[in-house]
Scaffold this active site. Structure first.
Site, mmCIF file in Angstrom:
data_model
loop_
_atom_site.group_PDB
_atom_site.id
_atom_site.type_symbol
_atom_site.label_atom_id
_atom_site.label_comp_id
_atom_site.label_asym_id
_atom_site.label_seq_id
_atom_site.Cartn_x
_atom_site.Cartn_y
_atom_site.Cartn_z
ATOM 1 N N PRO A 1 -7.450 -1.232 -7.521
ATOM 2 C CA PRO A 1 -7.505 -2.438 -8.370
ATOM 3 C C PRO A 1 -6.608 -3.561 -7.846
ATOM 4 O O PRO A 1 -5.481 -3.321 -7.432
ATOM 5 C CB PRO A 1 -6.987 -1.939 -9.727
ATOM 6 C CG PRO A 1 -6.210 -0.699 -9.427
ATOM 7 C CD PRO A 1 -6.831 -0.095 -8.208
ATOM 8 N N ILE A 2 -7.146 -4.778 -7.876
ATOM 9 C CA ILE A 2 -6.429 -5.960 -7.365
ATOM 10 C C ILE A 2 -6.498 -7.058 -8.419
ATOM 11 O O ILE A 2 -7.598 -7.493 -8.788
ATOM 12 C CB ILE A 2 -7.091 -6.481 -6.060
ATOM 13 C CG1 ILE A 2 -7.068 -5.417 -4.951
ATOM 14 C CG2 ILE A 2 -6.444 -7.778 -5.589
ATOM 15 C CD1 ILE A 2 -5.725 -5.141 -4.329
ATOM 16 N N GLY A 3 -5.344 -7.492 -8.891
ATOM 17 C CA GLY A 3 -5.309 -8.621 -9.818
ATOM 18 C C GLY A 3 -5.433 -9.930 -9.056
ATOM 19 O O GLY A 3 -5.055 -10.010 -7.877
ATOM 20 N N THR B 1 -2.325 2.239 -15.064
ATOM 21 C CA THR B 1 -1.268 2.005 -14.072
ATOM 22 C C THR B 1 0.082 2.057 -14.763
ATOM 23 O O THR B 1 0.313 1.353 -15.744
ATOM 24 C CB THR B 1 -1.487 0.646 -13.374
ATOM 25 O OG1 THR B 1 -2.707 0.732 -12.642
ATOM 26 C CG2 THR B 1 -0.350 0.310 -12.424
ATOM 27 N N ARG C 1 8.956 -11.099 -6.166
ATOM 28 C CA ARG C 1 8.294 -11.246 -4.867
ATOM 29 C C ARG C 1 8.656 -12.617 -4.301
ATOM 30 O O ARG C 1 8.062 -13.633 -4.669
ATOM 31 C CB ARG C 1 6.783 -11.089 -5.003
ATOM 32 C CG ARG C 1 6.402 -9.743 -5.598
ATOM 33 C CD ARG C 1 4.953 -9.369 -5.427
ATOM 34 N NE ARG C 1 4.661 -8.180 -6.204
ATOM 35 C CZ ARG C 1 3.740 -8.121 -7.164
ATOM 36 N NH1 ARG C 1 2.991 -9.160 -7.433
ATOM 37 N NH2 ARG C 1 3.565 -6.992 -7.837
ATOM 38 N N SER D 1 1.206 6.677 -5.576
ATOM 39 C CA SER D 1 1.216 5.272 -5.132
ATOM 40 C C SER D 1 2.566 4.647 -5.421
ATOM 41 O O SER D 1 3.191 4.950 -6.436
ATOM 42 C CB SER D 1 0.130 4.510 -5.916
ATOM 43 O OG SER D 1 0.266 3.108 -5.769
ATOM 44 N N HIS E 1 2.404 1.260 -5.363
ATOM 45 C CA HIS E 1 1.867 -0.083 -5.622
ATOM 46 C C HIS E 1 1.912 -0.927 -4.342
ATOM 47 O O HIS E 1 2.120 -2.143 -4.392
ATOM 48 C CB HIS E 1 2.671 -0.750 -6.748
ATOM 49 C CG HIS E 1 1.847 -1.623 -7.657
ATOM 50 N ND1 HIS E 1 1.450 -1.223 -8.910
ATOM 51 C CD2 HIS E 1 1.347 -2.883 -7.497
ATOM 52 C CE1 HIS E 1 0.757 -2.208 -9.478
ATOM 53 N NE2 HIS E 1 0.675 -3.221 -8.643
ATOM 54 N N GLY F 1 -0.297 1.523 2.011
ATOM 55 C CA GLY F 1 -0.074 1.504 3.452
ATOM 56 C C GLY F 1 -1.271 1.890 4.305
ATOM 57 O O GLY F 1 -1.158 1.912 5.529
ATOM 58 N N GLY G 1 -6.078 -1.137 -0.789
ATOM 59 C CA GLY G 1 -5.825 -2.352 -1.548
ATOM 60 C C GLY G 1 -5.942 -3.559 -0.644
ATOM 61 O O GLY G 1 -7.001 -4.181 -0.526
HETATM 62 C C1 LIG Z 1 -2.845 -8.641 -4.276
HETATM 63 C C2 LIG Z 1 -2.665 -7.333 -4.981
HETATM 64 C C3 LIG Z 1 -2.873 -7.240 -6.354
HETATM 65 C C4 LIG Z 1 -2.736 -6.017 -6.999
HETATM 66 N N1 LIG Z 1 -3.013 -5.928 -8.345
HETATM 67 C C5 LIG Z 1 -2.990 -4.714 -8.944
HETATM 68 C C6 LIG Z 1 -3.398 -4.587 -10.304
HETATM 69 O O1 LIG Z 1 -3.779 -5.541 -10.964
HETATM 70 N N2 LIG Z 1 -3.346 -3.337 -10.854
HETATM 71 C C7 LIG Z 1 -2.931 -2.224 -10.151
HETATM 72 O O2 LIG Z 1 -2.914 -1.118 -10.688
HETATM 73 N N3 LIG Z 1 -2.550 -2.343 -8.864
HETATM 74 C C8 LIG Z 1 -2.581 -3.546 -8.255
HETATM 75 N N4 LIG Z 1 -2.231 -3.636 -6.937
HETATM 76 C C9 LIG Z 1 -1.858 -2.430 -6.187
HETATM 77 C C10 LIG Z 1 -3.089 -1.804 -5.552
HETATM 78 O O3 LIG Z 1 -3.950 -1.283 -6.547
HETATM 79 C C11 LIG Z 1 -2.705 -0.656 -4.614
HETATM 80 O O4 LIG Z 1 -1.892 0.262 -5.285
HETATM 81 C C12 LIG Z 1 -1.985 -1.161 -3.362
HETATM 82 O O5 LIG Z 1 -2.560 -2.366 -2.906
HETATM 83 C C13 LIG Z 1 -2.060 -0.106 -2.284
HETATM 84 O O6 LIG Z 1 -1.367 -0.493 -1.151
HETATM 85 P P1 LIG Z 1 -2.061 -1.203 0.144
HETATM 86 O O7 LIG Z 1 -2.263 -2.621 -0.260
HETATM 87 O O8 LIG Z 1 -1.045 -1.037 1.189
HETATM 88 O O9 LIG Z 1 -3.378 -0.501 0.395
HETATM 89 C C14 LIG Z 1 -2.357 -4.869 -6.264
HETATM 90 C C15 LIG Z 1 -2.155 -4.963 -4.894
HETATM 91 C C16 LIG Z 1 -2.312 -6.165 -4.249
HETATM 92 C C17 LIG Z 1 -2.127 -6.215 -2.749
#
Ligand SMILES: Cc1cc2nc3c(=O)[nH]c(=O)nc-3n(C[C@H](O)[C@H](O)[C@H](O)COP(=O)(O)O)c2cc1C
Length: 384
Positions: free
Chosen positions: A76-78, A152, A161, A270, A272, A305, A326
């Site tokens: 999931p990505i916000g 989450t 950040r 995770s 995050h 990662g 992600g």
């Molecule tokens: C831009 C961005 C927004 C994110 N938003 C959420 C979110 O809304 N909810 C959530 O559970 N995780 C969020 N995450 C975390 C991702 O779900 C995930 O755990 C993480 O990106 C994994 O690491 P990676 O980017 O190295 O693959 C976000 C990550 C990124 C990069």
């Protein structure tokens, strides 16, 4: 022709304004957590086995009673549509067509109803618990029909950040002179954004009817973020949600066992992506110990990662059943739109197939700890 994820990342950096790229690429604090996630993958090395017939490699994987074409899905990505207008739908469609799951965030910029319409079989929903219980209730009701609900739990407090602070990231974007100049240098992104309108928190705006502009809505979002999620809340959620329930954001083996005992159907190990607690241990580092603690059969997903097909295989070898990506998917969409995500999936598939063959393994369920070696010796996860 996109050669590697790093190639896509570099292209993404050129193609979108800094405020959007830094939001995607950055992490908490000085970003040591982001670097540690990568270092953990680099430290884990393969111990290949030879003289096995690997003519027919099958990279599919089973999770939640169904077979997915490849052993990974989309995390999931916000605020995804800040990265590229329409990004959520592009990634969702590319995942659907590749036979992979896509997880929509509560903080996503596309409504759950839209995503379910696009991909009824392959879309999952991720819940952020709001301060007002009625909001969670309603979000859960709207998510019904999704087979899988993530909750989450690694955001009990907002993260700091620095890149976002330095860039003045806010919703709506309030361009400073520097940001305006930067945006002006990215006419394709700007034109797409003008056509689509600024990204909106499409899943939660209805709960703030008084918030008539995006700024008021952002204030509402901040007021709703809640640190009160606890084990009792998980019990409540387990009773309320009849589908598969996945707890996202655990790292301690005891917590994973407790989530399993509370009725979770799976856990995402995770941190995050290094965006919350900068000094957190890497999720890959904890995975073998978690697998030992929780036993061979409990479904474990891993993210944080993952940047290549080889990384996906490393996570499986270290004890995961399935992997989430992600940033990787978002670099791809920022670099080349929906076609970029399709390219990324093809790239990861080719890498997974090649690595599995070189390890002497034809089925993902046979990727076990005997095939890994870290600086510290063999990685034993005591999988059967
Ligand atoms: C831009 C961005 C927004 C994110 N938003 C959420 C979110 O809304 N909810 C959530 O559970 N995780 C969020 N995450 C975390 C991702 O779900 C995930 O755990 C993480 O990106 C994994 O690491 P990676 O980017 O190295 O693959 C976000 C990550 C990124 C990069």
């Amino acid at each position: 022709m996109l050669l590697s994820l790093e190639h896509m990342r570099r292209r993404a950096r050129r193609r979108i304004p800094r405020v959007a790229f830094d939001y995607l690429d950055g992490g908490a604090g000085d970003e040591a957590g982001v670097r540690e996630n990568r270092a953990a993958f680099d430290r884990l090395r393969f111990l290949p086995r030879a003289l096995r017939n690997v003519d027919a490699v099958d990279p599919s994987a089973t999770l939640f009673g169904r077979r997915w074409a490849l052993p990974f899905g989309i995390a999931p990505i916000g605020l995804g549509n800040l990265v590229w207008p329409g990004a959520d739908a592009m990634v969702c469609r590319a995942a659907r067509d590749a036979g992979l799951p896509y997880t929509l965030s509560t903080a996503g910029t596309t409504a759950i109803e839209t995503i379910r319409g696009l991909a009824p079989e392959t879309s999952w929903f991720q819940l952020y618990v709001a301060r007002e219980q009625t909001i969670a209730e309603d979000l859960i009701a709207r998510a019904e029909g999704c087979e899988v609900l993530f909750v989450t739990v690694d955001v009990p407090a907002p993260a700091r950040r620095p890149r976002d602070i330095a860039n003045g990231l806010s919703l709506p974007l309030k361009p400073s002179l520097r940001m305006a100049a930067d945006i002006a240098c990215h006419p394709r992104w700007t034109a797409a954004m003008l056509r689509a309108g600024q990204p909106r928190f499409a899943n939660i705006e209805r709960y703030a009817p008084g918030a008539t502009n995006a700024q008021a809505l952002a204030a509402f979002m901040a007021s709703q973020s809640s640190g009160r999620v606890d084990w009792a809340y998980l019990d409540w959620l387990r009773g309320r949600w009849l589908g598969r329930l996945v707890v996202k954001g655990l790292l301690a083996p005891e917590d994973v066992c407790r989530a399993r005992d509370a009725g979770a159907d799976a856990v995402v190990v995770s941190n995050h992506g290094g965006r919350q607690l900068e000094a957190s241990v890497a999720s890959l580092t904890m995975l073998p110990e978690i697998r030992r603690a929780v036993g061979p059969d409990f479904p474990l997903l891993l993210d944080s990662g993952v940047r290549s097909g080889a990384d996906v295989v490393k996570a499986l070898v270290a004890g995961a059943d399935f992997v989430l990506i992600g940033r990787a998917a978002m670099y791809a969409v920022a670099a080349a739109g929906e076609a970029g995500v399709r390219d990324l999936v093809r790239l990861f598939e080719a890498e997974i197939r090649s690595v599995m063959a070189q390890l002497g393994v034809t089925r993902t369920q046979d990727l076990d700890a005997g095939l890994a070696y870290s600086d510290f010796g063999a990685v034993s996860s005591s999988r059967p």
